[in-house]
Design a protein around this motif. Structure first.
Motif, PDB file in Angstrom:
ATOM      1  N   PHE A  37       0.826  -1.211   0.000  1.00  0.00           N
ATOM      2  CA  PHE A  37       0.000   0.000   0.000  1.00  0.00           C
ATOM      3  C   PHE A  37       0.863   1.266   0.000  1.00  0.00           C
ATOM      4  O   PHE A  37       0.564   2.237  -0.704  1.00  0.00           O
ATOM      5  CB  PHE A  37      -0.933   0.007   1.211  1.00  0.00           C
ATOM      6  CG  PHE A  37      -1.978  -1.069   1.171  1.00  0.00           C
ATOM      7  CD1 PHE A  37      -2.531  -1.474  -0.028  1.00  0.00           C
ATOM      8  CD2 PHE A  37      -2.416  -1.687   2.335  1.00  0.00           C
ATOM      9  CE1 PHE A  37      -3.495  -2.467  -0.079  1.00  0.00           C
ATOM     10  CE2 PHE A  37      -3.377  -2.674   2.301  1.00  0.00           C
ATOM     11  CZ  PHE A  37      -3.917  -3.067   1.088  1.00  0.00           C
ATOM     12  N   GLY A  41       1.032   4.116  -2.855  1.00  0.00           N
ATOM     13  CA  GLY A  41       0.614   5.475  -2.546  1.00  0.00           C
ATOM     14  C   GLY A  41       1.725   6.499  -2.579  1.00  0.00           C
ATOM     15  O   GLY A  41       1.450   7.711  -2.636  1.00  0.00           O
ATOM     16  N   VAL A  62      -3.577  11.297   1.218  1.00  0.00           N
ATOM     17  CA  VAL A  62      -3.636  10.031   0.480  1.00  0.00           C
ATOM     18  C   VAL A  62      -4.253   8.937   1.341  1.00  0.00           C
ATOM     19  O   VAL A  62      -5.092   8.156   0.878  1.00  0.00           O
ATOM     20  CB  VAL A  62      -2.217   9.621   0.018  1.00  0.00           C
ATOM     21  CG1 VAL A  62      -2.234   8.231  -0.602  1.00  0.00           C
ATOM     22  CG2 VAL A  62      -1.666  10.641  -0.969  1.00  0.00           C
ATOM     23  N   PHE A  63      -3.856   8.877   2.601  1.00  0.00           N
ATOM     24  CA  PHE A  63      -4.346   7.842   3.506  1.00  0.00           C
ATOM     25  C   PHE A  63      -5.858   7.961   3.701  1.00  0.00           C
ATOM     26  O   PHE A  63      -6.586   6.955   3.646  1.00  0.00           O
ATOM     27  CB  PHE A  63      -3.623   7.954   4.850  1.00  0.00           C
ATOM     28  CG  PHE A  63      -3.827   6.788   5.754  1.00  0.00           C
ATOM     29  CD1 PHE A  63      -3.112   5.623   5.588  1.00  0.00           C
ATOM     30  CD2 PHE A  63      -4.745   6.854   6.788  1.00  0.00           C
ATOM     31  CE1 PHE A  63      -3.298   4.543   6.432  1.00  0.00           C
ATOM     32  CE2 PHE A  63      -4.945   5.793   7.643  1.00  0.00           C
ATOM     33  CZ  PHE A  63      -4.222   4.626   7.460  1.00  0.00           C
ATOM     34  N   ALA A  65      -8.003   9.445   1.689  1.00  0.00           N
ATOM     35  CA  ALA A  65      -8.674   9.155   0.420  1.00  0.00           C
ATOM     36  C   ALA A  65      -8.778   7.650   0.183  1.00  0.00           C
ATOM     37  O   ALA A  65      -9.844   7.140  -0.210  1.00  0.00           O
ATOM     38  CB  ALA A  65      -7.928   9.827  -0.729  1.00  0.00           C
ATOM     39  N   LEU A  66      -7.670   6.931   0.428  1.00  0.00           N
ATOM     40  CA  LEU A  66      -7.703   5.475   0.252  1.00  0.00           C
ATOM     41  C   LEU A  66      -8.679   4.825   1.227  1.00  0.00           C
ATOM     42  O   LEU A  66      -9.398   3.883   0.863  1.00  0.00           O
ATOM     43  CB  LEU A  66      -6.304   4.901   0.451  1.00  0.00           C
ATOM     44  CG  LEU A  66      -5.265   5.230  -0.620  1.00  0.00           C
ATOM     45  CD1 LEU A  66      -3.903   4.646  -0.244  1.00  0.00           C
ATOM     46  CD2 LEU A  66      -5.699   4.687  -1.983  1.00  0.00           C
ATOM     47  N   THR A  67      -8.733   5.321   2.458  1.00  0.00           N
ATOM     48  CA  THR A  67      -9.651   4.769   3.453  1.00  0.00           C
ATOM     49  C   THR A  67     -11.098   4.992   3.049  1.00  0.00           C
ATOM     50  O   THR A  67     -11.938   4.080   3.148  1.00  0.00           O
ATOM     51  CB  THR A  67      -9.390   5.398   4.835  1.00  0.00           C
ATOM     52  OG1 THR A  67      -8.010   5.186   5.198  1.00  0.00           O
ATOM     53  CG2 THR A  67     -10.289   4.798   5.884  1.00  0.00           C
ATOM     54  N   VAL A  69     -12.312   5.519  -0.012  1.00  0.00           N
ATOM     55  CA  VAL A  69     -12.628   4.705  -1.189  1.00  0.00           C
ATOM     56  C   VAL A  69     -12.837   3.247  -0.803  1.00  0.00           C
ATOM     57  O   VAL A  69     -13.791   2.591  -1.254  1.00  0.00           O
ATOM     58  CB  VAL A  69     -11.500   4.844  -2.237  1.00  0.00           C
ATOM     59  CG1 VAL A  69     -11.703   3.835  -3.363  1.00  0.00           C
ATOM     60  CG2 VAL A  69     -11.472   6.256  -2.805  1.00  0.00           C
ATOM     61  N   THR A  70     -11.961   2.727   0.064  1.00  0.00           N
ATOM     62  CA  THR A  70     -12.102   1.335   0.497  1.00  0.00           C
ATOM     63  C   THR A  70     -13.400   1.127   1.261  1.00  0.00           C
ATOM     64  O   THR A  70     -14.111   0.128   1.053  1.00  0.00           O
ATOM     65  CB  THR A  70     -10.908   0.942   1.385  1.00  0.00           C
ATOM     66  OG1 THR A  70      -9.689   1.146   0.661  1.00  0.00           O
ATOM     67  CG2 THR A  70     -11.005  -0.511   1.802  1.00  0.00           C
ATOM     68  N   THR A 166       1.210   1.110   7.311  1.00  0.00           N
ATOM     69  CA  THR A 166       1.097   1.788   6.011  1.00  0.00           C
ATOM     70  C   THR A 166       1.329   3.282   6.153  1.00  0.00           C
ATOM     71  O   THR A 166       2.056   3.889   5.349  1.00  0.00           O
ATOM     72  CB  THR A 166      -0.293   1.529   5.402  1.00  0.00           C
ATOM     73  OG1 THR A 166      -0.481   0.127   5.202  1.00  0.00           O
ATOM     74  CG2 THR A 166      -0.432   2.252   4.068  1.00  0.00           C
ATOM     75  N   ARG A 208       0.646  -1.187 -10.248  1.00  0.00           N
ATOM     76  CA  ARG A 208      -0.413  -0.210 -10.495  1.00  0.00           C
ATOM     77  C   ARG A 208      -1.202  -0.563 -11.752  1.00  0.00           C
ATOM     78  O   ARG A 208      -2.435  -0.504 -11.760  1.00  0.00           O
ATOM     79  CB  ARG A 208       0.189   1.183 -10.615  1.00  0.00           C
ATOM     80  CG  ARG A 208       0.984   1.600  -9.387  1.00  0.00           C
ATOM     81  CD  ARG A 208       1.573   2.992  -9.509  1.00  0.00           C
ATOM     82  NE  ARG A 208       2.455   3.287  -8.386  1.00  0.00           N
ATOM     83  CZ  ARG A 208       3.773   3.150  -8.405  1.00  0.00           C
ATOM     84  NH1 ARG A 208       4.366   2.744  -9.510  1.00  0.00           N
ATOM     85  NH2 ARG A 208       4.504   3.412  -7.340  1.00  0.00           N
TER      86      ARG A 208
END
Length: 362
Positions: A37, A41, A62-63, A65-67, A69-70, A166, A208
């Motif tokens: 991860f 990222g 970034v963290f 946003a990824l959280t 989305v997940t 992460t 990616r």
């Protein structure tokens, strides 16, 4: 004092690394997932940092946003997947009933076989008995596992460690890379950096790009099967998309499972033709559009090498080996390319040097 040559030191380092991974495999999973991860990222955080944002702020952005989305993906897909799995169980029972009332009588009539008394009932009874036995064993094992407070705490710790590790790896990624570079012997630092850059290009392109290809194929397969009218479109589309990490496996698994589901759901053969068209279109998009656009030609790993690497990694190190298989294969490929170049530049390969040596002998 015993003098050890540099190649021997390198071999000992590789052996030590492999043994360490093998011994620590049970606890490496959260750290490997966090490293993956963070690796994915880091380029996004670098771009935000280049635009004037502080490193910690960029990592937090970034963290988060990824959280988000997940979490959204889980909230949307998990209820649908549960519904689809329940429907899948119903379709399995429908398939058993079809075999019992239609398939077996047709085979007996075609091959002129003697009539048997309820063979499927006997099979179902045997399956029920074994299922109860297996269920008892699983219940016993689950009781042992859930009864162990240490096992539960270990599982919770592993789940919690992934986002924590992460975050810190993503924040300090560039610092860690610089520290590793400073630890390298000065005599091999320049060449090692070149090799590492080539490995990074290959790994970045694959990690990616391939994830985007898998996601795109899952969307294409799901929408296509939904247009065909297949009730299990979501679960079969996701299954085929995930299986696409191995070349051609997604098409084989998807078209087999979806074709079987269409056979039991519809009374016509046209939906099965539609299923074949969906996966044919998906395979064409993957080979002509998705892979060239999202992955490109940087990987250079032959499909057979990919399959062998995944199987070998799983056989040697389990699921951790599967995660490490393709990165290790990419690194080995880069090493082999450099060894090939070294061999081509060596005196052993040089034809003029060989001819000169033979003339001196004469």
């Amino acid at each position: 004092m015993i003098s050890i040559s540099k190649p021997v030191w390198g071999l000992l380092t590789v052996i030590g690394f492999v043994l360490t991974v093998h011994l620590l495999a049970p606890i490496l999973m959260p750290f490997l997932l966090a490293a993956v991860f963070a690796y994915m990222g880091d380029p996004i955080a670098d771009r935000l940092e280049a635009r004037g944002m502080a490193r910690t702020t960029a990592v937090v952005t970034v963290f988060v946003a990824l959280t988000i989305v997940t979490a959204l993906l889980l909230l949307v897909t998990v209820p649908l997947l549960i519904e689809q799995v329940q429907l899948l169980i119903e379709r399995i029972y429908d398939g058993i009933a079809w075999v019992q009332h239609t398939g077996l009588p047709a085979l007996r009539q075609y091959f002129d076989l003697p009539e048997q008394k309820k063979p499927m009932e006997a099979a179902k009874d045997a399956l029920s008995e074994n299922w109860e036995s297996a269920g008892g064993i699983l219940f016993y094992l689950w009781g042992k596992v859930s009864g162990s407070s240490m096992a539960v705490l270990t599982w919770i710790a592993n789940v919690t460690l992934v986002p924590v590790v992460t975050f810190y790896l993503l924040r300090d990624w560039d610092v860690l890379m610089a520290a590793i570079r400073n630890l390298l012997p000065r005599s091999i630092e320049a060449r090692t950096v070149i090799i590492a850059k080539q490995c990074d290009d290959i790994l970045g392109a694959f990690a990616r790009g391939q994830l985007l290809v898998m996601l795109a194929l899952a969307v294409v397969y799901t929408i296509g099967l939904w247009i065909v009218g297949l009730e299990l479109a979501l679960v079969l589309g996701l299954l085929a998309g995930l299986a696409s990490i191995v070349p051609y496996l997604g098409v084989i698994v998807g078209i087999s499972a979806a074709g079987l589901a269409a056979f039991f759901q519809f009374d016509s053969l046209w939906p099965m033709v539609g299923v074949a068209a969906v996966f044919g279109l998906g395979q064409a998009l993957e080979s002509m559009v998705l892979t060239p656009m999202l992955v490109g030609d940087k990987i250079g790993l032959h499909p057979v090498v990919v399959i062998f690497a995944i199987l070998a990694g799983g056989q040697l190190f389990g699921f951790v080996g599967i995660l490490l298989a393709l990165p290790v294969a990419a690194v080995v490929k880069v090493m082999i390319n450099h060894l090939h170049d070294y061999y081509k530049d060596s005196e052993f390969y040089d034809e003029k040097h060989s001819m000169a040596a033979s003339d001196d002998v004469e």
